[in-house]
Design an enzyme around this catalytic site. Structure first.
Site, PDB file in Angstrom:
ATOM      1  N   GLU A   1       2.924   9.323  37.923  1.00 22.28           N
ATOM      2  CA  GLU A   1       1.864   8.990  37.071  1.00 22.28           C
ATOM      3  C   GLU A   1       2.332   7.799  35.766  1.00 22.28           C
ATOM      4  O   GLU A   1       0.826   7.326  35.042  1.00 22.28           O
ATOM      5  CB  GLU A   1       0.676   9.517  36.313  1.00 22.28           C
TER       6      GLU A   1
ATOM      7  N   CYS B   1       6.836  17.145  38.332  1.00 25.59           N
ATOM      8  CA  CYS B   1       7.852  18.210  36.500  1.00 25.59           C
ATOM      9  C   CYS B   1       7.229  19.696  37.064  1.00 25.59           C
ATOM     10  O   CYS B   1       6.817  20.347  37.338  1.00 25.59           O
ATOM     11  CB  CYS B   1       6.631  17.381  34.941  1.00 25.59           C
TER      12      CYS B   1
ATOM     13  N   HIS C   1       7.528  11.879  35.667  1.00 31.02           N
ATOM     14  CA  HIS C   1       6.246  11.692  34.826  1.00 31.02           C
ATOM     15  C   HIS C   1       5.492  10.264  36.357  1.00 31.02           C
ATOM     16  O   HIS C   1       5.460   9.363  35.678  1.00 31.02           O
ATOM     17  CB  HIS C   1       5.758  11.619  34.229  1.00 31.02           C
TER      18      HIS C   1
HETATM   19  N1  GLN Z   1       9.092  22.089  30.431  1.00 28.92           N
HETATM   20  C1  GLN Z   1       7.208  21.962  31.225  1.00 28.92           C
HETATM   21  C2  GLN Z   1       7.153  23.120  32.034  1.00 28.92           C
HETATM   22  O1  GLN Z   1       8.417  24.246  31.507  1.00 28.92           O
HETATM   23  C3  GLN Z   1       7.100  20.738  32.157  1.00 28.92           C
HETATM   24  C4  GLN Z   1       7.001  20.020  30.792  1.00 28.92           C
HETATM   25  C5  GLN Z   1       6.644  18.919  31.936  1.00 28.92           C
HETATM   26  O2  GLN Z   1       5.547  18.731  33.365  1.00 28.92           O
HETATM   27  N2  GLN Z   1       6.756  17.260  31.554  1.00 28.92           N
HETATM   28  O3  GLN Z   1       6.443  23.929  32.391  1.00 28.92           O
END
Ligand code: GLN
Length: 167
Positions: A144, A58, A142
């Site tokens: 995890e 992410c 994610h």
């Molecule tokens: N939207 C977040 C970003 O732009 C990332 C979200 C996440 O890591 N779950 O950094």
């Protein structure tokens, strides 16, 4: 998750803490804050010199892209699936007749552009969300947050292969 799979895990906040590590996970969170703090502590430069496997999830995937740390040959679209309310879960098809992988997306990015060396491992509506480029593994979701350990195992296998090559 990684401890459960037998890895010894430490937290990294400062550049010198990268010394001696066999691999690095850059977790989810907020990529803008990550970039600001990494610059402040010199972790951005240190990461550019880190040559072991890296797994970004992410926000961790975002900071690895061409427009941020530039370690991966891909470009990420932040919050691509929408804002917080657009967080969702779905089953990913990994191919090879494998069991589907349940994936949790939280204000998730997707890979907007991938270079020729990037292998896309899973997509949502034709958007790459799991991919590998040599030692770099990225997930828009994610892994995890479920009990499925397969994505972490891909990373740990890369870590073990690299460290046995060096040994
Ligand atoms: N939207 C977040 C970003 O732009 C990332 C979200 C996440 O890591 N779950 O950094």
């Amino acid at each position: 998750m990684l401890r459960g799979l037998g890895a010894e895990v430490v937290e990294v906040r400062k550049p010198e803490q990268l010394d001696g590590l066999d691999g690095l996970v850059i977790p989810g969170g907020e990529s803008t804050a990550f970039m600001r703090l990494m610059r402040l502590y010199g972790l951005d430069e240190a990461l550019r010199g880190f040559e072991r496997p890296i797994f970004g999830t992410c926000a961790g995937m975002i900071v690895l892209d061409r427009d941020h740390l530039g370690l991966g040959d891909f470009r990420v679209r932040r919050n691509a699936f929408g804002r917080q309310v657009a967080s969702f879960e779905t089953d990913l098809d990994l191919g090879h007749g494998d069991e589907p992988l349940r994936a949790v997306f939280i204000r998730a990015p997707w890979l907007e552009e991938v270079g020729p060396e990037v292998e896309v491992l899973a997509e949502v509506d034709g958007r790459p969300v799991l991919a590998r480029q040599g030692r770099i593994l990225v997930a828009a979701f994610h892994p995890e947050l479920t009990d499925d350990t397969r994505v972490h195992e891909i990373f740990l296998n890369a870590v073990r292969e690299e460290s046995s090559v060096r040994a």
